[in-house]
Design an enzyme around this catalytic site. Sequence first.
Site, short mmCIF file in Angstrom:
data_model
loop_
_atom_site.label_atom_id
_atom_site.label_comp_id
_atom_site.label_asym_id
_atom_site.label_seq_id
_atom_site.Cartn_x
_atom_site.Cartn_y
_atom_site.Cartn_z
N GLY A 85 0.84 -1.19 0.00
CA GLY A 85 0.00 0.00 0.00
C GLY A 85 0.88 1.25 0.00
N ALA A 93 2.08 3.19 2.38
CA ALA A 93 3.20 3.24 3.33
C ALA A 93 4.37 2.39 2.83
CB ALA A 93 2.77 2.77 4.72
N GLY A 100 -9.23 11.67 0.40
CA GLY A 100 -7.97 12.25 -0.01
C GLY A 100 -6.92 12.27 1.06
N GLU A 124 -13.80 17.91 5.01
CA GLU A 124 -14.32 16.70 5.65
C GLU A 124 -14.55 16.99 7.13
OE1 GLU A 124 -11.91 13.28 4.62
OE2 GLU A 124 -12.41 13.50 2.50
N HIS A 144 -16.87 4.14 10.00
CA HIS A 144 -17.25 5.24 9.11
C HIS A 144 -18.77 5.30 9.08
CE1 HIS A 144 -17.47 7.95 5.72
NE2 HIS A 144 -16.15 8.05 5.71
N ARG A 185 -16.04 12.02 13.23
CA ARG A 185 -16.57 10.79 12.63
C ARG A 185 -17.20 9.85 13.67
NH1 ARG A 185 -12.58 8.19 8.38
NH2 ARG A 185 -13.17 10.05 7.25
N HIS A 226 -13.83 0.86 9.50
CA HIS A 226 -13.14 1.60 8.44
C HIS A 226 -11.64 1.70 8.70
CE1 HIS A 226 -12.64 4.55 5.28
NE2 HIS A 226 -12.23 5.48 6.13
N GLU A 253 -1.39 1.97 8.58
CA GLU A 253 -2.48 1.63 9.50
C GLU A 253 -2.10 0.57 10.53
OE1 GLU A 253 -6.18 0.81 7.52
OE2 GLU A 253 -7.22 0.35 9.40
N ARG A 294 -9.49 9.12 14.57
CA ARG A 294 -8.65 9.74 13.53
C ARG A 294 -9.40 10.85 12.80
NH1 ARG A 294 -8.38 8.73 8.03
NH2 ARG A 294 -9.83 7.01 8.30
N SER A 311 -4.97 9.68 7.42
CA SER A 311 -4.32 8.36 7.34
C SER A 311 -3.39 8.26 6.14
CB SER A 311 -5.36 7.25 7.27
OG SER A 311 -6.37 7.60 6.37
C1 SIN Z 1 -13.65 9.46 3.39
O1 SIN Z 1 -13.41 9.79 2.25
O2 SIN Z 1 -14.69 9.69 3.98
C2 SIN Z 1 -12.63 8.66 4.11
C3 SIN Z 1 -11.40 9.41 4.28
C4 SIN Z 1 -10.67 8.83 5.43
O3 SIN Z 1 -11.01 7.75 5.93
O4 SIN Z 1 -9.78 9.51 5.92
#
Ligand code: SIN
Length: 466
Positions: free
Chosen positions: A7, A9, A42, A107, A221, A263, A321, A345, A356, A361
């Site tokens: 991934g 990282a 993003g 966000e 999420h 969140r 999530h 992660e 978070r 992330s």
């Molecule tokens: C999202 O696009 O809602 C997720 C982004 C994230 O998990 O940081």
Amino acid sequence: MIIIGGGVAGLMAALAAAPHPVTLVNPTTLGPGAASWLSQGGIAAAVGDDDDVSLHIKDTLEAGAGLCNPDVVARIISAGPAVIDTLLAYGVTFDRTGSGARALGLEAAHSRRRILHGGGDRTGATIMKALIEKVQRCPSINIIKASAERIFVDDNGVSGIQIQRDGHRLSLKTDRVLLATGGIGGLFRDTTNPPSAVGQGLILAMEAGAEFKDLEFVQFHPTALAVKESSLPLVSEAVRGEGARLVDEAGNYFMNGKDLAPRDVVARHVFLHRANGHQTFLDISGFSERFSDRFPSISAACNNADIDLSSHLIPVKPAAHYHMGGVKVDEMGRTNIDGLFAAGEVACTGLHGANRLASNSLLEAVVCGQVSGRFMAAQGARRTGALQEITFPAKADATEVRDIMSDYCGVLRSGKALEIASGLLEALAINNPAAALSLKIVEAALERKDSVGSHMRVEFSMEKAA
Ligand code: SIN
């Protein structure tokens, strides 16, 4: 050195280590199998004209509910603008507005628009494609398609790993290994992760004797697409950032204007509203005409699921999530075992605390992958002992674990429910490492007699769920 995981990282670490020779072990061809690829919203970085690193730090600390490590937050968030430049230099293209300025998304719990995105909602894939191309061209990186099964550790630290490739098991000698294997969403019934994400890296680390931190903090999420599969397409928080609102079947705006609260708060509201018999939707009527341009992969997922976007309603539900906890690491990604490192992660750096902040992330994966890769490459060689015998590890099977974790260790938890989970998992843990890992998560959740961030124990401070 060996990197386990392809991934963001792992790829960043491999590139940062060059020209030091790296073997990158990944179970699939590099690409969509990694959770990073699925990332939509993003990567957060304070690059806007109205923004400042200090504001991004403040937002991260607040979302983390008092449990972030402030030094780590300052270090990783401050590195944000520079690593965006590195990604650009690596060939990543982030979206721009019609006037050519950087398009920055909003966000939850961000006080500024600071989410860089690529291909609309295909940010993870956009970044990964550029990194994969660069890794494939890098002569010092050798990619092996194989599953890592074991990390060999002796009195002096890491001495090698065992892999399985094309049905054959073999061992590779090395004095340093980076775990960059992603998360644990596959231990739950509903997840936005690939279903294969059952904590393979944590299992390797657990069996090697690595220390863990904050395992109880699992982020749900609030808005995964409510379809029947267990691996659910995400409906990015950026959709709410563009103006979508959470509603129920009667059209009630049950978040009372707090759709962009942290969140964990939104996930609990959605969970409780559904537990009270409601259905939950994102109402996109405010910007439906722009929706498929801005969010092409969410639009495609809706089409695949026969969801008619002309209704302006997208059915959503919470799903596991992201794992804030993980292998405890220091600022270089070092674990308590000499030669064993972790980034992304699978690691717990202290950046996220109990919850978070959205899109931190990818930032952490890029920054920490780069730091660990550089540091590991600069280390002098360490003498390693003889490799241990090849063994035949038990399979990590999440089939029974998913229901236990979802029913007893999900969005809301109680001591009683966690005790039940612990009993059920103990019985499975003897020959199922996915159950053994889940048991550790449950034990950590039992241990934390408090409600904080993503960890809500109904017998403690329930008012925080309001
Ligand atoms: C999202 O696009 O809602 C997720 C982004 C994230 O998990 O940081």
